[in-house]
Design a protein around this motif. Structure first.
Motif, PDB file in Angstrom:
ATOM      1  N   TYR A  41       7.212  -3.375 -10.046  1.00 21.43           N
ATOM      2  CA  TYR A  41       7.742  -2.296  -9.499  1.00 21.43           C
ATOM      3  C   TYR A  41       7.433  -2.327  -7.960  1.00 21.43           C
ATOM      4  N   ALA A  42       6.266  -2.539  -7.615  1.00 25.06           N
ATOM      5  CA  ALA A  42       5.635  -2.793  -6.193  1.00 25.06           C
ATOM      6  C   ALA A  42       6.483  -3.890  -5.232  1.00 25.06           C
ATOM      7  N   PHE A  43       6.332  -4.927  -5.991  1.00 28.51           N
ATOM      8  CA  PHE A  43       7.033  -6.000  -5.221  1.00 28.51           C
ATOM      9  C   PHE A  43       8.353  -5.711  -4.964  1.00 28.51           C
ATOM     10  N   GLU A  85      17.663  -8.649 -10.275  1.00 31.29           N
ATOM     11  CA  GLU A  85      18.118  -9.666 -11.471  1.00 31.29           C
ATOM     12  C   GLU A  85      17.440 -10.701 -11.431  1.00 31.29           C
ATOM     13  N   ASN A  86      17.164 -11.377 -10.023  1.00 38.01           N
ATOM     14  CA  ASN A  86      16.386 -12.703 -10.032  1.00 38.01           C
ATOM     15  C   ASN A  86      14.787 -12.226 -10.262  1.00 38.01           C
ATOM     16  N   GLY A  87      14.383 -11.106  -9.960  1.00 41.22           N
ATOM     17  CA  GLY A  87      12.869 -10.825 -10.260  1.00 41.22           C
ATOM     18  C   GLY A  87      12.575 -10.576 -11.713  1.00 41.22           C
ATOM     19  N   LEU A  88      13.610 -10.209 -12.492  1.00 38.16           N
ATOM     20  CA  LEU A  88      13.210  -9.728 -13.865  1.00 38.16           C
ATOM     21  C   LEU A  88      14.186 -10.849 -14.832  1.00 38.16           C
ATOM     22  N   HIS A 116      13.230   6.003  -8.109  1.00 42.45           N
ATOM     23  CA  HIS A 116      14.664   5.557  -8.930  1.00 42.45           C
ATOM     24  C   HIS A 116      14.314   4.009  -9.215  1.00 42.45           C
ATOM     25  N   ILE A 117      13.900   3.163  -8.115  1.00 39.73           N
ATOM     26  CA  ILE A 117      13.661   1.815  -8.485  1.00 39.73           C
ATOM     27  C   ILE A 117      12.912   1.680  -9.716  1.00 39.73           C
ATOM     28  N   ARG A 118      11.660   2.237  -9.729  1.00 38.64           N
ATOM     29  CA  ARG A 118      10.826   2.294 -10.711  1.00 38.64           C
ATOM     30  C   ARG A 118      11.293   2.547 -12.103  1.00 38.64           C
ATOM     31  N   PHE A 119      11.885   3.630 -12.260  1.00 47.19           N
ATOM     32  CA  PHE A 119      12.615   3.901 -13.758  1.00 47.19           C
ATOM     33  C   PHE A 119      13.932   3.037 -13.800  1.00 47.19           C
ATOM     34  N   ALA A 120      14.615   2.600 -12.785  1.00 47.45           N
ATOM     35  CA  ALA A 120      15.776   1.642 -13.121  1.00 47.45           C
ATOM     36  C   ALA A 120      15.038   0.284 -13.732  1.00 47.45           C
ATOM     37  N   ILE A 121      14.041  -0.094 -13.209  1.00 49.14           N
ATOM     38  CA  ILE A 121      13.393  -1.431 -13.686  1.00 49.14           C
ATOM     39  C   ILE A 121      12.999  -1.334 -15.013  1.00 49.14           C
ATOM     40  N   GLU A 122      12.318  -0.117 -15.610  1.00 44.75           N
ATOM     41  CA  GLU A 122      11.797   0.488 -16.799  1.00 44.75           C
ATOM     42  C   GLU A 122      13.174   0.424 -17.642  1.00 44.75           C
ATOM     43  N   LEU A 140       0.705  -1.226  -0.116  1.00 41.23           N
ATOM     44  CA  LEU A 140       0.107   0.015   0.139  1.00 41.23           C
ATOM     45  C   LEU A 140       0.914   1.352   0.002  1.00 41.23           C
ATOM     46  N   VAL A 141       1.704   1.352   0.780  1.00 45.50           N
ATOM     47  CA  VAL A 141       2.477   2.636   0.883  1.00 45.50           C
ATOM     48  C   VAL A 141       3.666   2.601  -0.190  1.00 45.50           C
ATOM     49  N   GLU A 142       4.047   1.644  -0.933  1.00 47.55           N
ATOM     50  CA  GLU A 142       4.728   1.768  -1.887  1.00 47.55           C
ATOM     51  C   GLU A 142       4.063   2.147  -3.110  1.00 47.55           C
ATOM     52  N   THR A 143       2.767   1.558  -3.261  1.00 52.08           N
ATOM     53  CA  THR A 143       1.818   2.175  -4.475  1.00 52.08           C
ATOM     54  C   THR A 143       1.674   3.404  -4.351  1.00 52.08           C
ATOM     55  N   GLU A 144       1.272   4.138  -2.978  1.00 50.82           N
ATOM     56  CA  GLU A 144       0.911   5.477  -2.959  1.00 50.82           C
ATOM     57  C   GLU A 144       2.084   6.299  -3.300  1.00 50.82           C
ATOM     58  N   THR A 145       3.475   5.899  -2.964  1.00 50.97           N
ATOM     59  CA  THR A 145       4.308   6.656  -3.038  1.00 50.97           C
ATOM     60  C   THR A 145       4.825   6.733  -4.474  1.00 50.97           C
ATOM     61  N   LEU A 146       4.639   5.664  -5.451  1.00 52.56           N
ATOM     62  CA  LEU A 146       5.107   5.379  -6.784  1.00 52.56           C
ATOM     63  C   LEU A 146       4.039   6.160  -7.724  1.00 52.56           C
ATOM     64  N   TYR A 147       2.768   5.755  -7.325  1.00 53.99           N
ATOM     65  CA  TYR A 147       1.472   6.270  -8.341  1.00 53.99           C
ATOM     66  C   TYR A 147       0.754   7.236  -7.529  1.00 53.99           C
ATOM     67  N   LYS A 148       1.128   8.402  -7.256  1.00 56.45           N
ATOM     68  CA  LYS A 148       0.075   9.475  -6.408  1.00 56.45           C
ATOM     69  C   LYS A 148      -0.882  10.059  -7.061  1.00 56.45           C
ATOM     70  N   ASN A 149      -0.961  10.337  -8.391  1.00 51.45           N
ATOM     71  CA  ASN A 149      -2.065  10.687  -9.303  1.00 51.45           C
ATOM     72  C   ASN A 149      -2.985   9.590  -9.309  1.00 51.45           C
ATOM     73  N   GLU A 150      -2.628   8.304  -9.660  1.00 43.78           N
ATOM     74  CA  GLU A 150      -3.558   7.293  -9.816  1.00 43.78           C
ATOM     75  C   GLU A 150      -4.154   6.807  -8.339  1.00 43.78           C
ATOM     76  N   PHE A 151      -3.364   6.983  -7.208  1.00 41.40           N
ATOM     77  CA  PHE A 151      -3.728   6.876  -5.981  1.00 41.40           C
ATOM     78  C   PHE A 151      -4.837   7.508  -5.422  1.00 41.40           C
ATOM     79  N   GLU A 152      -4.750   9.034  -5.759  1.00 45.98           N
ATOM     80  CA  GLU A 152      -5.887   9.831  -5.550  1.00 45.98           C
ATOM     81  C   GLU A 152      -7.015   9.718  -6.289  1.00 45.98           C
ATOM     82  N   VAL A 153      -7.033   9.204  -7.479  1.00 48.25           N
ATOM     83  CA  VAL A 153      -8.123   8.883  -8.446  1.00 48.25           C
ATOM     84  C   VAL A 153      -8.836   7.402  -7.918  1.00 48.25           C
ATOM     85  N   ALA A 154      -8.073   6.470  -7.380  1.00 55.06           N
ATOM     86  CA  ALA A 154      -8.483   5.295  -6.768  1.00 55.06           C
ATOM     87  C   ALA A 154      -9.312   5.579  -5.580  1.00 55.06           C
ATOM     88  N   ARG A 155      -8.910   6.645  -4.688  1.00 55.21           N
ATOM     89  CA  ARG A 155      -9.539   7.020  -3.440  1.00 55.21           C
ATOM     90  C   ARG A 155     -10.982   7.313  -3.882  1.00 55.21           C
TER      91      ARG A 155
END
Length: 283
Positions: free
Chosen positions: A183-185, A256-259, A215-221, A127-142
């Motif tokens: 990204y979240a996991f 690396e193990n995840g991707l 950074h993790i999100r964009f690194a994964i991308e 939950l916390v990771e999701t809110e931090t990574l996707y603030k706009n989407e989180f507010e719409v989801a609320r």
């Protein structure tokens, strides 16, 4: 030569007074308009000239099949409410959403309501990771959760906001929910690893934490898209922040193990900088 006027709509099903499911030529469409469904029945013809607020088209054959299964198995009022939620999401973001959201989000909401009726606890570890990574989407989801609560007269756990956030983010990115979940996991796994390694508790509300997750999100991308970046300070970081760099290498191994893909040294060095910030904030 003039283009032929669009064909009229044929009603497949009435969801509620404001939402109908109809066919036009070979496409299936969801039409939104105040009172558009009032007095209508399956098989009725709706003129193509009718004024509507919004139209969603489902074109992909697999999505069409899955959506029709939902239509046949879910209460029409609930289908209508879910479609109103999707319409709100599209309007709030002011963009076209991937059509798969009409399957994935409605199926998710239906399953969630079933679990709530059965008093089955719903937990969201990201939950916390999701809110931090996707603030706009989180507010719409609320807002989406508020709509469901108001119309269904039920209480929905906060964790559900996070789950709906992921569906919204996926719908904005060609329906790739799997990457969104990665990204979240992976972010959550790396943060927990760092907390154990450094024997600290990272403040989920801090700016450093938000920067790290971004950074993790964009690194994964970058890794998934094979678009590496150059870190001109690589050698300096390895020498000056040797401990943080060693931890960054272990964090990179989680990615690396995840991707199933390699994380280059330049990327590891950027990870080391963020880890060093966590360490410095506790000094």
């Amino acid at each position: 030569m003039k283009n032929s006027p669009p064909s009229d709509y044929k009603v497949i099903k009435i969801f509620n007074n404001n939402v109908i499911f109809a066919s036009q030529d070979k496409d299936e469409k969801i039409l939104f308009g105040k009172g558009i469904g009032f007095g209508k029945h399956t098989g009725d013809i709706v003129p193509s000239t009718i004024v509507v607020d919004k139209i969603f088209t489902i074109e992909d054959k697999s999505n069409t099949k899955a959506f029709n299964e939902l239509v046949n198995n879910i209460d029409s009022d609930l289908m209508g409410l879910c479609e109103e939620v999707i319409c709100m999401i599209s309007n709030e973001l002011n963009e076209v959403l991937n059509e798969k959201i009409h399957v994935s989000l409605i199926d998710h909401i239906t399953f969630t309501l079933k679990r709530l009726r059965e008093n089955d606890e719903i937990e969201n570890p990201f939950l916390v990771e999701t809110e931090t990574l996707y603030k706009n989407e989180f507010e719409v989801a609320r807002k989406a959760v508020s709509m469901l609560e108001d119309r269904l007269k039920i209480s929905i756990p906060d964790g559900e906001i996070g789950f709906i956030t992921l569906h919204i983010h996926s719908a904005r990115n060609q329906g790739k929910l799997s990457n969104t979940l990665k990204y979240a996991f992976l972010s959550s796994t790396i943060v927990e690893f760092l907390e154990d390694a450094l024997n600290i508790e990272i403040d989920r509300q801090s700016l450093d934490y938000a920067r790290f997750l971004t950074h993790i999100r964009f690194a994964i991308e970058r890794i998934l898209n094979n678009t590496p970046i150059k870190n001109e300070l690589l050698d300096v970081i390895k020498k000056r922040y040797s401990t943080s760099y060693k931890l960054a290498k272990k964090a990179a191994k989680i990615i690396e193990n995840g991707l199933g893909l390699e994380v280059i040294e330049d990327e590891i060095a950027y990870l080391a900088i963020h880890i060093q910030r966590f360490k410095s904030s506790l000094a």
